[in-house]
Scaffold this motif. Structure first.
Motif, PDB file in Angstrom:
ATOM      1  N   PHE A 105     -15.402  -6.590 104.350  1.00  0.00           N
ATOM      2  CA  PHE A 105     -15.817  -7.446 105.711  1.00  0.00           C
ATOM      3  C   PHE A 105     -17.162  -8.266 105.313  1.00  0.00           C
ATOM      4  O   PHE A 105     -17.365  -9.319 105.946  1.00  0.00           O
ATOM      5  N   ALA A 106     -18.186  -7.476 104.437  1.00  0.00           N
ATOM      6  CA  ALA A 106     -19.386  -7.995 104.532  1.00  0.00           C
ATOM      7  C   ALA A 106     -19.456  -9.585 103.625  1.00  0.00           C
ATOM      8  O   ALA A 106     -19.921 -10.436 104.343  1.00  0.00           O
ATOM      9  N   PRO A 107     -18.627  -9.545 102.789  1.00  0.00           N
ATOM     10  CA  PRO A 107     -18.655 -11.113 102.054  1.00  0.00           C
ATOM     11  C   PRO A 107     -17.949 -12.281 103.074  1.00  0.00           C
ATOM     12  O   PRO A 107     -18.527 -13.155 103.182  1.00  0.00           O
ATOM     13  N   SER A 108     -17.125 -11.781 103.961  1.00  0.00           N
ATOM     14  CA  SER A 108     -16.553 -12.783 104.914  1.00  0.00           C
ATOM     15  C   SER A 108     -17.361 -13.312 105.788  1.00  0.00           C
ATOM     16  O   SER A 108     -17.384 -14.155 106.438  1.00  0.00           O
ATOM     17  N   GLN A 109     -18.668 -12.502 106.203  1.00  0.00           N
ATOM     18  CA  GLN A 109     -19.715 -12.710 106.953  1.00  0.00           C
ATOM     19  C   GLN A 109     -20.953 -13.408 106.322  1.00  0.00           C
ATOM     20  O   GLN A 109     -21.849 -13.932 107.018  1.00  0.00           O
ATOM     21  N   GLY A 110     -20.590 -13.655 105.002  1.00  0.00           N
ATOM     22  CA  GLY A 110     -21.878 -14.052 104.139  1.00  0.00           C
ATOM     23  C   GLY A 110     -22.929 -13.139 103.977  1.00  0.00           C
ATOM     24  O   GLY A 110     -24.011 -13.478 103.586  1.00  0.00           O
ATOM     25  N   TRP A 111     -22.547 -11.834 104.006  1.00  0.00           N
ATOM     26  CA  TRP A 111     -23.512 -10.895 103.657  1.00  0.00           C
ATOM     27  C   TRP A 111     -23.266 -10.012 102.317  1.00  0.00           C
ATOM     28  O   TRP A 111     -22.193  -9.995 101.874  1.00  0.00           O
ATOM     29  N   SER A 112     -24.130 -10.138 101.334  1.00  0.00           N
ATOM     30  CA  SER A 112     -24.408  -9.482 100.122  1.00  0.00           C
ATOM     31  C   SER A 112     -24.819  -7.832 100.214  1.00  0.00           C
ATOM     32  O   SER A 112     -26.028  -7.681 100.578  1.00  0.00           O
ATOM     33  N   LEU A 113     -23.985  -7.106  99.891  1.00  0.00           N
ATOM     34  CA  LEU A 113     -24.438  -5.643 100.093  1.00  0.00           C
ATOM     35  C   LEU A 113     -25.393  -5.374  98.829  1.00  0.00           C
ATOM     36  O   LEU A 113     -25.003  -5.697  97.768  1.00  0.00           O
ATOM     37  N   VAL A 114     -26.537  -4.641  99.076  1.00  0.00           N
ATOM     38  CA  VAL A 114     -27.651  -4.573  98.271  1.00  0.00           C
ATOM     39  C   VAL A 114     -27.691  -3.139  97.852  1.00  0.00           C
ATOM     40  O   VAL A 114     -27.783  -2.703  96.463  1.00  0.00           O
ATOM     41  N   ASP A 115     -27.172  -2.074  98.778  1.00  0.00           N
ATOM     42  CA  ASP A 115     -27.157  -0.831  98.544  1.00  0.00           C
ATOM     43  C   ASP A 115     -26.233  -0.110  99.576  1.00  0.00           C
ATOM     44  O   ASP A 115     -26.365  -0.506 100.615  1.00  0.00           O
ATOM     45  N   LEU A 116     -25.323   0.597  98.999  1.00  0.00           N
ATOM     46  CA  LEU A 116     -24.038   1.138  99.858  1.00  0.00           C
ATOM     47  C   LEU A 116     -24.012   2.549  99.301  1.00  0.00           C
ATOM     48  O   LEU A 116     -23.865   3.201  98.194  1.00  0.00           O
ATOM     49  N   ARG A 117     -24.044   3.589 100.431  1.00  0.00           N
ATOM     50  CA  ARG A 117     -23.669   5.092  99.871  1.00  0.00           C
ATOM     51  C   ARG A 117     -22.309   5.237 101.010  1.00  0.00           C
ATOM     52  O   ARG A 117     -22.202   4.839 102.155  1.00  0.00           O
ATOM     53  N   GLU A 118     -21.576   6.149 100.250  1.00  0.00           N
ATOM     54  CA  GLU A 118     -20.219   6.543 101.022  1.00  0.00           C
ATOM     55  C   GLU A 118     -20.431   7.934 101.755  1.00  0.00           C
ATOM     56  O   GLU A 118     -20.715   8.746 100.999  1.00  0.00           O
ATOM     57  N   LEU A 119     -20.301   7.880 103.180  1.00  0.00           N
ATOM     58  CA  LEU A 119     -20.636   9.440 103.509  1.00  0.00           C
ATOM     59  C   LEU A 119     -19.228  10.078 103.931  1.00  0.00           C
ATOM     60  O   LEU A 119     -18.299   9.605 104.768  1.00  0.00           O
ATOM     61  N   PRO A 120     -18.937  11.059 103.348  1.00  0.00           N
ATOM     62  CA  PRO A 120     -17.765  11.971 103.652  1.00  0.00           C
ATOM     63  C   PRO A 120     -17.710  12.578 104.900  1.00  0.00           C
ATOM     64  O   PRO A 120     -18.559  12.759 105.605  1.00  0.00           O
ATOM     65  N   THR A 121     -16.562  12.086 105.702  1.00  0.00           N
ATOM     66  CA  THR A 121     -16.343  12.685 107.036  1.00  0.00           C
ATOM     67  C   THR A 121     -14.792  12.901 107.114  1.00  0.00           C
ATOM     68  O   THR A 121     -14.094  12.670 106.402  1.00  0.00           O
ATOM     69  N   ALA A 122     -14.471  13.760 108.083  1.00  0.00           N
ATOM     70  CA  ALA A 122     -12.921  13.979 108.423  1.00  0.00           C
ATOM     71  C   ALA A 122     -12.260  12.406 108.619  1.00  0.00           C
ATOM     72  O   ALA A 122     -11.028  12.833 108.518  1.00  0.00           O
ATOM     73  N   PHE A 123     -12.595  11.595 108.801  1.00  0.00           N
ATOM     74  CA  PHE A 123     -12.061  10.404 108.999  1.00  0.00           C
ATOM     75  C   PHE A 123     -12.000   9.378 107.892  1.00  0.00           C
ATOM     76  O   PHE A 123     -11.566   8.270 107.857  1.00  0.00           O
ATOM     77  N   GLY A 124     -12.519   9.937 106.779  1.00  0.00           N
ATOM     78  CA  GLY A 124     -12.653   9.238 105.399  1.00  0.00           C
ATOM     79  C   GLY A 124     -13.982   8.769 105.079  1.00  0.00           C
ATOM     80  O   GLY A 124     -15.069   9.447 105.623  1.00  0.00           O
ATOM     81  N   LEU A 125     -14.320   8.063 104.054  1.00  0.00           N
ATOM     82  CA  LEU A 125     -15.887   7.624 103.740  1.00  0.00           C
ATOM     83  C   LEU A 125     -16.209   6.533 104.527  1.00  0.00           C
ATOM     84  O   LEU A 125     -15.542   5.670 104.396  1.00  0.00           O
ATOM     85  N   MET A 126     -17.216   6.881 105.069  1.00  0.00           N
ATOM     86  CA  MET A 126     -17.914   5.736 105.968  1.00  0.00           C
ATOM     87  C   MET A 126     -18.915   5.079 105.038  1.00  0.00           C
ATOM     88  O   MET A 126     -19.452   5.808 104.184  1.00  0.00           O
ATOM     89  N   GLY A 127     -19.316   3.896 105.413  1.00  0.00           N
ATOM     90  CA  GLY A 127     -19.841   2.984 104.712  1.00  0.00           C
ATOM     91  C   GLY A 127     -21.364   2.962 105.308  1.00  0.00           C
ATOM     92  O   GLY A 127     -21.540   2.518 106.393  1.00  0.00           O
ATOM     93  N   ASP A 128     -22.355   3.081 104.515  1.00  0.00           N
ATOM     94  CA  ASP A 128     -23.819   3.279 104.995  1.00  0.00           C
ATOM     95  C   ASP A 128     -24.535   2.355 104.132  1.00  0.00           C
ATOM     96  O   ASP A 128     -24.759   2.632 103.047  1.00  0.00           O
ATOM     97  N   ALA A 129     -24.963   1.081 104.707  1.00  0.00           N
ATOM     98  CA  ALA A 129     -25.390   0.142 103.805  1.00  0.00           C
ATOM     99  C   ALA A 129     -26.326  -0.843 104.031  1.00  0.00           C
ATOM    100  O   ALA A 129     -26.899  -0.610 105.487  1.00  0.00           O
TER     101      ALA A 129
END
Length: 347
Positions: A105-129
């Motif tokens: 989704f980020a590139p589609s909005q013109g955003w370049s991810l600089v730093d991202l961590r994956e947070l494990p949850t019961a719903f899957g890996l959430m993006g914290d960025a």
């Protein structure tokens, strides 16, 4: 040019007393579709515009901004930085990790991810960025998932100085960390799931799989063991292949079962690179390895689980296009493989 020295802020810069003085909790119910009502932390003197109760993420409109928060007074915190917090609602047709959704989704909005961590949850890996947009805005973001809805909290500012200053992420961080749904469904998966069983002569195992995957008949099984073959397809296109094999004796190792599958793919022209370990199973003594492969003139990834169920070897392979070839296809298959690995157990 993206500054690699911008690091994800994971703890507030301000003291607890300063935060309590500056921020408030807001409950947003009016003007939001019922399943999207939420609470969030925001600076005092901020206002909100909501999209309306009839604006609901769907197949036709998969991502919609459902609420937008901005300083309502010139003296409000963040007003000098053109700060805002936008909450997006997204519809998930297939199971997906929030982190992978954000990567697409980020590139589609013109955003370049600089730093991202994956947070494990019961719903899957959430993006914290943290990200930078083409217009210079600094974004602090988090995904939250509930059933077939995914929410993105996006707190952004227009830096007037050094974007590496961690204080610039604090409004977004507090909005992300204090966000919660008022009436969550509690459903872990975006799709309906079914439990599939490997019925061996002495040992049986099972795992969850989305109903969108179709069983392929006629796969060979080891003596006293069991095997299942599934595909996910869209018309004539094969979007993913899953092969699960349960051995019938204690002497065989899972790598021997894995080798049979890989040899069959090699006979069809697949060329494999050396494997790399990418994880451990959560329900037993499992190892997950990844093979990069070239097959049918396309780059593929093979995720392979090796382990034992009640002493018998079990081997599971997910064959998928790489993220570079098709990020959505890869992301769905990665999440499906995670679900299989996490729910695999003896019967």
């Amino acid at each position: 040019m993206i500054d690699p020295n911008i690091k994800l802020l994971t703890n507030p810069v301000s003291s607890k007393a300063e935060i309590e003085k500056t921020f408030m909790e807001a409950r947003i119910q009016d003007g939001i579709f019922p399943a999207g009502a939420f609470r969030i932390a925001l600076p005092k003197l901020w206002g909100v515009d909501t999209a309306g109760e009839d604006i609901i993420p769907s197949v036709e409109r998969p991502v919609v901004p459902i609420a937008r928060f901005t300083p309502g007074h010139k003296g409000a915190v963040g007003s000098d930085l053109d700060a805002k917090v936008v909450v997006y609602g997204a519809y998930l047709e297939r199971v997906l990790n929030g982190a992978d959704w954000l990567r697409a989704f980020a590139p589609s909005q013109g955003w370049s991810l600089v730093d991202l961590r994956e947070l494990p949850t019961a719903f899957g890996l959430m993006g914290d960025a943290v990200a930078l947009s083409h217009d210079g805005r600094l974004h602090r973001m988090l995904t939250i998932k509930d059933g077939n809805h995914l929410f993105l909290v996006d707190g952004s500012v227009r830096p007037d100085s050094d974007p590496k200053d961690p204080m610039l992420q604090e409004i977004g961080l507090l909005a992300c960390s204090r966000f919660s749904l008022l009436s969550p469904s509690g459903r872990y998966f975006a799709e309906e799931m079914t439990r599939q069983s490997l019925q061996g002569a002495r040992v049986s195992a099972s795992f969850l799989l989305p109903v969108s995957w179709t069983v392929v008949e006629g796969i060979d099984a080891p003596r006293d063991g069991a095997a299942l073959h599934f595909i996910q397809h869209n018309g004539k296109s094969n979007l993913g292949t899953l092969i699960a094999v349960l051995g019938g004796d204690c002497e065989t190792h899972a790598t021997a079962l894995e080798a049979i599958v890989l040899d069959k793919l090699s006979a069809q022209g697949a060329m494999f690179m050396p494997s790399s370990t990418v994880g451990q199973g959560t329900q037993g003594d499992f190892e997950v390895v990844q093979f990069d492969a070239r097959w049918q003139e396309r780059a593929h990834t093979v995720l392979s689980l090796r382990g034992r169920i009640d002493g018998r070897p079990v081997s599971i392979q997910m064959i998928s296009a790489t993220s570079e070839v098709n990020i959505e296809q890869w992301a769905v298959n990665r999440r499906v493989f995670d679900i299989v690995a996490q729910t695999l157990s003896s019967v």
